[in-house]
Design a protein around this motif. Structure first.
Motif, PDB file in Angstrom:
ATOM      1  N   VAL A 149       0.854  -1.190   0.000  1.00  0.00           N
ATOM      2  CA  VAL A 149       0.000   0.000   0.000  1.00  0.00           C
ATOM      3  C   VAL A 149       0.890   1.241   0.000  1.00  0.00           C
ATOM      4  O   VAL A 149       1.632   1.487   0.946  1.00  0.00           O
ATOM      5  CB  VAL A 149      -0.936  -0.003   1.234  1.00  0.00           C
ATOM      6  N   ASP A 150       0.827   2.005  -1.087  1.00  0.00           N
ATOM      7  CA  ASP A 150       1.679   3.196  -1.210  1.00  0.00           C
ATOM      8  C   ASP A 150       0.938   4.490  -0.915  1.00  0.00           C
ATOM      9  O   ASP A 150       1.548   5.551  -0.846  1.00  0.00           O
ATOM     10  CB  ASP A 150       2.285   3.251  -2.620  1.00  0.00           C
ATOM     11  N   GLY A 151      -0.375   4.397  -0.791  1.00  0.00           N
ATOM     12  CA  GLY A 151      -1.180   5.577  -0.504  1.00  0.00           C
ATOM     13  C   GLY A 151      -2.645   5.200  -0.673  1.00  0.00           C
ATOM     14  O   GLY A 151      -2.962   4.043  -0.991  1.00  0.00           O
ATOM     15  N   VAL A 152      -3.515   6.172  -0.471  1.00  0.00           N
ATOM     16  CA  VAL A 152      -4.950   5.896  -0.670  1.00  0.00           C
ATOM     17  C   VAL A 152      -5.164   5.559  -2.150  1.00  0.00           C
ATOM     18  O   VAL A 152      -4.746   6.308  -3.028  1.00  0.00           O
ATOM     19  CB  VAL A 152      -5.805   7.115  -0.269  1.00  0.00           C
ATOM     20  N   GLY A 153      -5.749   4.413  -2.414  1.00  0.00           N
ATOM     21  CA  GLY A 153      -6.005   4.009  -3.805  1.00  0.00           C
ATOM     22  C   GLY A 153      -4.792   3.430  -4.507  1.00  0.00           C
ATOM     23  O   GLY A 153      -4.871   3.068  -5.673  1.00  0.00           O
ATOM     24  N   ARG A 154      -3.686   3.312  -3.791  1.00  0.00           N
ATOM     25  CA  ARG A 154      -2.472   2.774  -4.436  1.00  0.00           C
ATOM     26  C   ARG A 154      -2.140   1.416  -3.842  1.00  0.00           C
ATOM     27  O   ARG A 154      -1.329   1.300  -2.926  1.00  0.00           O
ATOM     28  CB  ARG A 154      -1.321   3.775  -4.279  1.00  0.00           C
ATOM     29  N   TYR A 155      -2.858   0.410  -4.337  1.00  0.00           N
ATOM     30  CA  TYR A 155      -2.782  -0.928  -3.776  1.00  0.00           C
ATOM     31  C   TYR A 155      -2.242  -1.921  -4.804  1.00  0.00           C
ATOM     32  O   TYR A 155      -2.756  -2.003  -5.912  1.00  0.00           O
ATOM     33  CB  TYR A 155      -4.176  -1.400  -3.325  1.00  0.00           C
ATOM     34  N   THR A 156      -1.205  -2.674  -4.424  1.00  0.00           N
ATOM     35  CA  THR A 156      -0.676  -3.709  -5.305  1.00  0.00           C
ATOM     36  C   THR A 156      -0.811  -5.052  -4.600  1.00  0.00           C
ATOM     37  O   THR A 156      -0.274  -5.236  -3.500  1.00  0.00           O
ATOM     38  CB  THR A 156       0.824  -3.457  -5.609  1.00  0.00           C
ATOM     39  N   LEU A 157      -1.520  -5.969  -5.219  1.00  0.00           N
ATOM     40  CA  LEU A 157      -1.710  -7.289  -4.618  1.00  0.00           C
ATOM     41  C   LEU A 157      -0.413  -8.082  -4.713  1.00  0.00           C
ATOM     42  O   LEU A 157       0.174  -8.218  -5.781  1.00  0.00           O
ATOM     43  CB  LEU A 157      -2.838  -8.028  -5.359  1.00  0.00           C
ATOM     44  N   LEU A 158       0.044  -8.605  -3.563  1.00  0.00           N
ATOM     45  CA  LEU A 158       1.283  -9.398  -3.547  1.00  0.00           C
ATOM     46  C   LEU A 158       0.979 -10.890  -3.519  1.00  0.00           C
ATOM     47  O   LEU A 158       1.749 -11.703  -4.029  1.00  0.00           O
ATOM     48  CB  LEU A 158       2.129  -9.031  -2.319  1.00  0.00           C
ATOM     49  N   GLY A 159      -0.116 -11.249  -2.882  1.00  0.00           N
ATOM     50  CA  GLY A 159      -0.486 -12.657  -2.780  1.00  0.00           C
ATOM     51  C   GLY A 159      -1.846 -12.767  -2.125  1.00  0.00           C
ATOM     52  O   GLY A 159      -2.290 -11.852  -1.434  1.00  0.00           O
ATOM     53  N   GLU A 160      -2.524 -13.896  -2.363  1.00  0.00           N
ATOM     54  CA  GLU A 160      -3.841 -14.083  -1.740  1.00  0.00           C
ATOM     55  C   GLU A 160      -4.154 -15.558  -1.624  1.00  0.00           C
ATOM     56  O   GLU A 160      -3.434 -16.392  -2.181  1.00  0.00           O
ATOM     57  CB  GLU A 160      -4.929 -13.355  -2.535  1.00  0.00           C
ATOM     58  N   THR A 161      -5.242 -15.882  -0.959  1.00  0.00           N
ATOM     59  CA  THR A 161      -5.587 -17.287  -0.799  1.00  0.00           C
ATOM     60  C   THR A 161      -6.117 -17.841  -2.113  1.00  0.00           C
ATOM     61  O   THR A 161      -6.814 -17.148  -2.864  1.00  0.00           O
ATOM     62  CB  THR A 161      -6.602 -17.498   0.339  1.00  0.00           C
ATOM     63  N   ILE A 162      -5.748 -19.081  -2.369  1.00  0.00           N
ATOM     64  CA  ILE A 162      -6.251 -19.710  -3.596  1.00  0.00           C
ATOM     65  C   ILE A 162      -7.528 -20.494  -3.306  1.00  0.00           C
ATOM     66  O   ILE A 162      -8.164 -20.988  -4.219  1.00  0.00           O
ATOM     67  CB  ILE A 162      -5.182 -20.626  -4.245  1.00  0.00           C
ATOM     68  N   ASP A 163      -7.900 -20.610  -2.026  1.00  0.00           N
ATOM     69  CA  ASP A 163      -9.167 -21.289  -1.700  1.00  0.00           C
ATOM     70  C   ASP A 163      -9.832 -20.594  -0.504  1.00  0.00           C
ATOM     71  O   ASP A 163     -10.343 -19.507  -0.651  1.00  0.00           O
ATOM     72  CB  ASP A 163      -8.967 -22.802  -1.484  1.00  0.00           C
ATOM     73  N   ASP A 164      -9.797 -21.214   0.683  1.00  0.00           N
ATOM     74  CA  ASP A 164     -10.475 -20.613   1.845  1.00  0.00           C
ATOM     75  C   ASP A 164      -9.681 -19.425   2.393  1.00  0.00           C
ATOM     76  O   ASP A 164      -8.462 -19.365   2.260  1.00  0.00           O
ATOM     77  CB  ASP A 164     -10.600 -21.644   2.976  1.00  0.00           C
ATOM     78  N   ALA A 165     -10.409 -18.530   3.049  1.00  0.00           N
ATOM     79  CA  ALA A 165      -9.762 -17.420   3.749  1.00  0.00           C
ATOM     80  C   ALA A 165      -9.345 -17.896   5.142  1.00  0.00           C
ATOM     81  O   ALA A 165      -9.843 -18.914   5.637  1.00  0.00           O
ATOM     82  CB  ALA A 165     -10.721 -16.247   3.869  1.00  0.00           C
ATOM     83  N   ALA A 166      -8.450 -17.129   5.788  1.00  0.00           N
ATOM     84  CA  ALA A 166      -7.985 -17.499   7.128  1.00  0.00           C
ATOM     85  C   ALA A 166      -9.161 -17.558   8.118  1.00  0.00           C
ATOM     86  O   ALA A 166      -9.269 -18.476   8.931  1.00  0.00           O
ATOM     87  CB  ALA A 166      -6.934 -16.509   7.613  1.00  0.00           C
ATOM     88  N   GLY A 167     -10.059 -16.567   8.021  1.00  0.00           N
ATOM     89  CA  GLY A 167     -11.220 -16.556   8.901  1.00  0.00           C
ATOM     90  C   GLY A 167     -12.116 -17.775   8.670  1.00  0.00           C
ATOM     91  O   GLY A 167     -12.667 -18.355   9.602  1.00  0.00           O
ATOM     92  N   GLU A 168     -12.207 -18.162   7.416  1.00  0.00           N
ATOM     93  CA  GLU A 168     -12.994 -19.346   7.060  1.00  0.00           C
ATOM     94  C   GLU A 168     -12.359 -20.596   7.671  1.00  0.00           C
ATOM     95  O   GLU A 168     -13.069 -21.503   8.121  1.00  0.00           O
ATOM     96  CB  GLU A 168     -12.957 -19.486   5.535  1.00  0.00           C
TER      97      GLU A 168
END
Ligand code: KG4
Ligand code: ZN
Length: 354
Positions: A149-168
């Motif tokens: 996150v470089d600022g408001v609206g400046r978001y670069t996705l680095l990685g994410e879940t390929i199935d369930d979320a952590a909360g799930e």
């Protein structure tokens, strides 16, 4: 500039009022929240139709409570923000409909806010707010993402879940241990009495070399272990809970440290419901201290869904010049919700400064 924010994407109705003056972080003037947890408990999970109906019942009284707390009237509100997505379609429609009706009656603009942007920016309301740029670990019931996150609206996705979320993973493991809904807090409470090394559970994608997550296999491993224990499960439940929590937390901490190393950033922001988890906070604090990284969390009561983060995100967008405050009487109040909405859609094209 006074901005009213309404959150109704899932099982919490939240309303808040912020003052987004020209300088500084928007100031929270009042907020009110109603959690539907008790209502859904009997069903073991969120019932979307019941959630929508309850949002309808709660949203106006919560708005009145918020305004009263802030010592303001509805007429003083300059813009009405609402969660446009992602979330449950019917639930989102309640917030969107009410927000647009209110704004139309007041002749003021509306701002449709991304729920995850709300979570992401929520630590700015804490006593120790972060500074840009930072790595964000976003861990909620529906999402698990690492972002730059470089600022408001400046978001670069680095990685994410390929199935369930952590909360799930917390919720589903808790459910099959008979801990009810929502499982995360219940499982972590039980885990306090258990041995985190009692059961060997998988750490999915721990050494994958990228920043993606996978939690579906963990849930299956917990189920297999629970079945193996049979009648002995009751006596070993705390150990299984502690082992499950340890597996989830270890993966989240390791990947967050890798993200910090890869980006070279020295600041971590943790947001979303799972960010309330005490073990995750303790382990992240320790890992960050070892690396000279500063870690920021939202206030505990602003980790899970709330209206303050929506009003705040709207205020920060306005301040960054990213909000359209114009009013076109024929289109401004035609509301639309986006139950599936990638955060990338609200991010500026890379290289553009906010
Ligand atoms: O951010 P949130 O309120 O809603 C979504 O946007 O999804 O997050 C809810 C999630 C649920 O999965 C809940 O079990 C989890 O956050 N959660 C926790 C804790 N408190 C909430 N998980 C682990 N430990 C907690 N203390
Ligand atoms: Zn959320």
């Amino acid at each position: 500039m006074l901005i009213l924010g309404i959150e109704s994407s899932c099982d919490e109705t939240g309303v808040a009022l912020v003052d987004a003056g020209a300088a500084g972080t928007p100031r929270l003037l009042g907020h009110a929240l109603h959690s539907q947890i008790e209502m859904h408990q009997a069903y073991g999970g969120v019932v979307p139709e019941l959630a929508s109906r309850d949002h309808i019942r709660r949203v106006l009284p919560l708005t009145e409570a918020t305004l009263q707390q802030a010592g303001c009237t509805l007429q003083q509100v300059d813009a009405v923000a609402y969660t446009k997505g992602p979330g449950l379609a019917g639930a989102l429609l309640v917030g969107a409909g009410v927000a647009c009706a209110m704004a139309a009656a007041l002749g003021k603009p509306t701002l449709g806010i991304h729920h995850l942007e709300g979570h992401l920016l929520s630590p700015f309301l804490s006593a120790d707010p972060p500074e840009f740029p930072f790595v964000a670990l976003l861990v909620s019931g529906g999402h698990t993402q690492l972002m730059r996150v470089d600022g408001v609206g400046r978001y670069t996705l680095l990685g994410e879940t390929i199935d369930d979320a952590a909360g799930e993973a917390f919720d589903k493991s808790a459910k099959l241990m008979g801990l009810g809904y929502p499982g995360g807090p219940a499982l972590s409470r039980l885990a306090q009495r258990g041995d985190p090394a009692a059961f060997k559970l998988p750490r999915p994608l721990l050494h994958s070399g990228d920043l993606d997550f996978s939690f579906a296999g963990l849930k299956t491993a917990v189920l297999t272990q629970a079945k193996k224990l049979g009648d002995a499960l009751e006596a070993r439940k705390a150990d299984l809970a502690a082992s499950t929590q340890a597996a989830i937390v270890e993966v989240l901490v390791k990947k967050s440290m890798t993200a910090l190393k890869e980006t070279g950033l020295k600041r971590l922001v943790v947001a979303g419901g799972v960010g309330a988890n005490a073990q995750l906070r303790a382990d992240l604090n320790q890992a960050c201290a070892q690396r000279g990284v500063r870690v920021h969390y939202p206030e505990l009561h602003l980790c899970t869904d709330n209206g303050a983060m929506i009003a705040l995100a709207a205020g920060m967008r306005v301040q960054a010049g990213l909000a359209d405050l114009g009013i076109d009487p024929t289109t401004s109040y035609q509301f639309q919700v986006l139950p599936r909405w990638p955060l990338a859609d609200v991010a500026l094209p890379s290289g553009m400064a906010a």
